[in-house]
Design a protein around this motif. Structure first.
Motif, PDB file in Angstrom:
ATOM      1  N   GLN A   1      58.297  36.846  41.365  1.00  0.00           N
ATOM      2  CA  GLN A   1      57.216  37.699  41.836  1.00  0.00           C
ATOM      3  C   GLN A   1      56.265  36.848  42.677  1.00  0.00           C
ATOM      4  O   GLN A   1      56.222  35.624  42.505  1.00  0.00           O
ATOM      5  CB  GLN A   1      56.420  38.264  40.649  1.00  0.00           C
ATOM      6  N   ALA A   2      55.484  37.503  43.507  1.00  0.00           N
ATOM      7  CA  ALA A   2      54.444  36.767  44.240  1.00  0.00           C
ATOM      8  C   ALA A   2      53.203  37.637  44.346  1.00  0.00           C
ATOM      9  O   ALA A   2      53.296  38.862  44.526  1.00  0.00           O
ATOM     10  CB  ALA A   2      54.935  36.358  45.628  1.00  0.00           C
ATOM     11  N   PHE A   3      52.059  37.007  44.176  1.00  0.00           N
ATOM     12  CA  PHE A   3      50.776  37.706  44.183  1.00  0.00           C
ATOM     13  C   PHE A   3      49.740  36.896  44.945  1.00  0.00           C
ATOM     14  O   PHE A   3      49.801  35.661  44.957  1.00  0.00           O
ATOM     15  CB  PHE A   3      50.263  37.885  42.739  1.00  0.00           C
ATOM     16  N   TYR A   4      48.773  37.601  45.507  1.00  0.00           N
ATOM     17  CA  TYR A   4      47.584  36.915  46.014  1.00  0.00           C
ATOM     18  C   TYR A   4      46.834  36.326  44.816  1.00  0.00           C
ATOM     19  O   TYR A   4      46.714  36.980  43.773  1.00  0.00           O
ATOM     20  CB  TYR A   4      46.686  37.899  46.760  1.00  0.00           C
ATOM     21  N   ASN A   5      46.323  35.143  45.024  1.00  0.00           N
ATOM     22  CA  ASN A   5      45.657  34.388  43.954  1.00  0.00           C
ATOM     23  C   ASN A   5      44.184  34.800  43.867  1.00  0.00           C
ATOM     24  O   ASN A   5      43.282  33.981  44.066  1.00  0.00           O
ATOM     25  CB  ASN A   5      45.823  32.892  44.281  1.00  0.00           C
ATOM     26  N   VAL A   6      43.959  36.070  43.590  1.00  0.00           N
ATOM     27  CA  VAL A   6      42.612  36.650  43.673  1.00  0.00           C
ATOM     28  C   VAL A   6      42.431  37.629  42.510  1.00  0.00           C
ATOM     29  O   VAL A   6      43.196  38.595  42.389  1.00  0.00           O
ATOM     30  CB  VAL A   6      42.439  37.444  44.992  1.00  0.00           C
ATOM     31  N   CYS A   7      41.430  37.409  41.689  1.00  0.00           N
ATOM     32  CA  CYS A   7      41.156  38.342  40.593  1.00  0.00           C
ATOM     33  C   CYS A   7      40.563  39.638  41.138  1.00  0.00           C
ATOM     34  O   CYS A   7      39.750  39.624  42.069  1.00  0.00           O
ATOM     35  CB  CYS A   7      40.205  37.704  39.585  1.00  0.00           C
ATOM     36  N   ARG A   8      40.958  40.778  40.556  1.00  0.00           N
ATOM     37  CA  ARG A   8      40.472  42.067  41.011  1.00  0.00           C
ATOM     38  C   ARG A   8      39.057  42.370  40.542  1.00  0.00           C
ATOM     39  O   ARG A   8      38.456  43.357  40.965  1.00  0.00           O
ATOM     40  CB  ARG A   8      41.431  43.180  40.550  1.00  0.00           C
ATOM     41  N   HIS A   9      38.505  41.557  39.648  1.00  0.00           N
ATOM     42  CA  HIS A   9      37.157  41.761  39.144  1.00  0.00           C
ATOM     43  C   HIS A   9      36.135  41.275  40.183  1.00  0.00           C
ATOM     44  O   HIS A   9      35.637  42.063  40.961  1.00  0.00           O
ATOM     45  CB  HIS A   9      37.006  41.029  37.790  1.00  0.00           C
ATOM     46  N   ARG A  10      35.945  39.985  40.279  1.00  0.00           N
ATOM     47  CA  ARG A  10      34.947  39.474  41.213  1.00  0.00           C
ATOM     48  C   ARG A  10      35.554  38.555  42.269  1.00  0.00           C
ATOM     49  O   ARG A  10      34.836  37.820  42.943  1.00  0.00           O
ATOM     50  CB  ARG A  10      33.795  38.810  40.456  1.00  0.00           C
ATOM     51  N   GLY A  11      36.876  38.605  42.412  1.00  0.00           N
ATOM     52  CA  GLY A  11      37.506  37.903  43.528  1.00  0.00           C
ATOM     53  C   GLY A  11      37.798  36.438  43.277  1.00  0.00           C
ATOM     54  O   GLY A  11      38.167  35.708  44.202  1.00  0.00           O
TER      55      GLY A  11
END
Lengths: 379, 379, 379
Positions: C75-85
């Protein structure tokens, strides 16, 4: 200890768009609005105790001289000679002997900023020394804190501080003395530092030592005000203050009522002062934005002179505790800055424990006219 | 010693607006006008004594090869291969063996810039070596100084120098030899360095050693010319030259009339040569702007070969004196650059002892059309 | 050995205008087109062998997490939390224990990117965890290579690779294991690195060791394809592979037909993979542009596990050979970058031995619509 209930936030309680942390134009506008046209905390009267004592402060891209004049008043000037624009003074602090003399051609100003010497200007038609005082900066003080206003200060500091001076009177901050200073270079936007300071949801994760001394859900914030945000947290049972071992090394500050002996009050005072009032000492952070993603932070520990005079006085526990906690905060704040730059970032939802951040965001994001007409965060 | 009287300046004799020192667009325009479309001093014929000898010079953002060809003429070329744009040469100076060969695919040029070898180009339709010479740079010389013109040089060097060659003939500069070079990286706009060089009001404050050898008010400047400014200062009684002890270590230059034996002549020759002519040696500064707030300065000491050949020759007193004086100048110039950036800075009034700065400012600030049509600073 | 003949190029076979190497807007458009909207090679499945294994990759200005989930898929994801970025992960590689937890407020995601924990969000109206998965990145694999697509991948990797997988099947690349990695910081535009890789005219001049092992004119390139370019070179008689002494230290890869035992195949696979297939090992370069004039290059040596398991296995000859050759290439490529910046640079003529560069230039310079509609370099 029980958590206090919160009112649910509105649907719009989301973090700011990324541009507030990365965009140079927004940054410039913020510098103008918050760091040039409002009062910023420059330091402490403690730093200019004697006549002629001065220190320099870099505000936005300006170098400012803050000096105590020969009559005992604090003055502030742009560090720019009126002759050819030379920076007058480079040493970060010291004492002027009654005059500020330009190192280039010896134009000389008294400590009220008046030009009193300008060699070889006799041949220049209509030259008059009265026309070339140092460019003045507004100065005002509150309980030992020196505030400056690069724009001169159209509205008084008191309007900006509102009821805060009355509220913080018991700490008699003007009596306190600087004991330690640590300067940090944080690779994050200045607002991320205030936001980090304005919630303790992260405390159990980031600050285990702090969480051991003060529960992260304790305390009830004051109603938010357009220019400051904050409130108290409770120390856990048996904890006397925030230090490595939770013990005080000096007495509780003399003016504090007993109900405040086991609390720490945290206030972010816009735009640049974070004030953390402990039972026995005051911690201050002043924020100095250098670019959208970089902020210099000056952190100082201030104690009562009676405590300092005590042979057994030892501030190391408090200094070490906050230096450690600061570094934890800077690290996570820098990770926020890095993540926010992503093109996929979109504002995320706040919890009701992040209500102060939501108020803060509204204050900084509303349009400038609304801001300067005094309409605040609540409307 | 008595100060010479000056004519009062006009009301407009004020320093330039800050943008001339900070604005990238103005900087770019100046680079084009002064460093690409006029003659700049690149160095000395002394540096390319033998055939094939070369040195590189970085002018604005261009790397230029200055080389003596096999017939003995000095040539200059852009350091760019016509094949794929590779930088041809990276070593700052040396000797080419009759050819300049590209290190990538061996396209090879003779020292007149003609393409003489281009391997494997047979399959390229209509390819003809004659179409791909090195891009030429204009070259002209004056008394041992090599000037280059990136734009080729539409008007001759002589037009730019005007009467200066006649005036400086007695020093026979072409005979002098480089003895020492120091390169400085100055965090200031190039014009601040010329302005600093063009007045000595700051000398008693910044340069006590210089002031001890030559009074700051001595000497009468020549009438300003659109492309050079300057004049003599007098050495004090008993002082023979500018050096740590004021003594010469070699004879007065042979062509100098006795009335110049106790003077130093200072000329700023636009845009980038500062020439300081002492009774026994020549000091040269060439200025190489790198950004609005940064300039590389190459400072060189040149003596007569007869002096150098003398077993007791020791240039250290002159080298140390000017290296010290240079550093004093760079420090104050950097403070000017820092102060000028302030948003409150406004042009300040010149004294009549800063008249050359006023003429210089007019030369650089007038519109380009006026400049290129030759109408000068006085109109 | 004889050089193969080439078809002459057209009159338009000239290098690209300088802006392709220096202009920030063109660079941004290339990053969007090639590094965000097409498949880029991120690394090898080898790097995420176990469940939870991950590595980070910085693509353009994004940090991407590539992770093997608990079911064994990559899998691959942007390394960014959906809460406060907040950036979720800073350690370049490692193993997640079933979850990715944000270090700030402990929002927690499973390895499919689903938000499974969000403390204290109960008071936020209409908050639903399903609405906040990690931002996904497209993932696809080919013979052990992991490709990612920041835009999700509207067209499949297979369309981009065309017939290359069939062509390279004999090397069974998925079996190979990483043995050595060297990371280079090259001060040159990413396209100059591909262009340098796509011709060997420079080999006799820049790479004497390589030229000793493989003649620069040997081999016939495949017909150019819109997304890859390349073909074989022949090893000289007696040479077994490319290494310091030309000897193999392990067997020829088992699937290779004898006619490929004395060849090296070189393919540039747009936008960022250079694949050099030797008889006994695979060399890969992945290119990571950081600015118009700077590219990070990750170079890896991959061998068969049977070879690695052999007690006498020694890859140093291959590693040293290519590390030396790489550094020679970066040095000349950096000289190209420096020369191209000159204002006098104009596109120069290609030889017919630089035909692949011409095809490459047409691929990157054609307008985006044409590119995305699949019309290629030949029209």
């Amino acid at each position: 200890m029980q958590a206090n209930p919160r009112l649910p936030l509105g649907d719009d309680a989301r973090t700011l768009p990324a541009g507030y942390y990365t965009d140079r134009d927004i940054y410039r506008a913020e510098m103008d609005r918050f760091f040039r046209r409002s009062w910023v905390c420059a330091g402490r009267q403690d730093q200019v105790r004697g006549r002629g004592d001065y220190f320099l402060r870099e505000v936005d891209e300006e170098s400012i001289i803050i000096v105590r004049d020969l009559e005992g008043s604090v003055q502030a000037f742009y560090n720019v000679c009126r002759h050819r624009g030379t920076r007058l003074c480079s040493t970060p602090d010291g004492t002027f002997r009654s005059m500020i003399s330009c190192p280039y051609h010896a134009w000389t100003y008294d400590l009220k900023g008046r030009l009193v010497g300008a060699p070889h200007m006799d041949g220049t038609p209509r030259f008059c020394k009265d026309d070339y005082p140092l460019y003045p900066v507004g100065v005002s003080t509150w309980d030992g804190h020196i505030f400056i206003n690069l724009d001169g200060g159209r509205s008084p500091l008191e309007a900006q501080l509102a009821d805060l001076p009355a509220k913080l009177r018991p700490w008699k901050m003007e009596e306190l003395r600087l004991v330690e200073r640590v300067v940090y270079d944080v690779k994050a936007n200045w607002k991320l530092i205030i936001q980090n300071y304005s919630e303790c949801l992260h405390c159990p994760i980031i600050h285990p030592a702090l969480q051991g001394l003060s529960h992260y859900l304790s305390g009830v914030s004051d109603a938010p005000h357009p220019s400051y945000l904050g409130g108290p947290s409770d120390l856990r049972a048996g904890v006397e203050t925030l230090s490595m071992d939770g013990k005080r090394r000096s007495d509780v500050l003399s003016g504090l009522p007993p109900e405040d002996w086991a609390k720490v009050y945290y206030y972010s005072i816009l735009p640049n002062l974070l004030l953390s009032l402990h039972p026995d000492y005051m911690l201050s952070h002043t924020l100095w934005p250098r670019s959208p993603d970089r902020t210099e932070v000056i952190c100082e520990w201030h104690f009562h002179p009676d405590a300092v005079a005590n042979p057994g006085f030892d501030p190391r526990g408090a200094v070490e505790f906050w230096d450690m906690t600061n570094r934890q905060d800077w690290q996570i704040t820098e990770l926020s800055q890095l993540g926010l730059k992503s093109r996929v970032y979109t504002p995320g939802p706040y919890s009701d424990r992040e209500d102060l951040l939501h108020y803060f965001d509204r204050m900084v994001s509303q349009d400038e006219d609304a801001a300067s007409s005094g309409r605040g965060a609540r409307e």
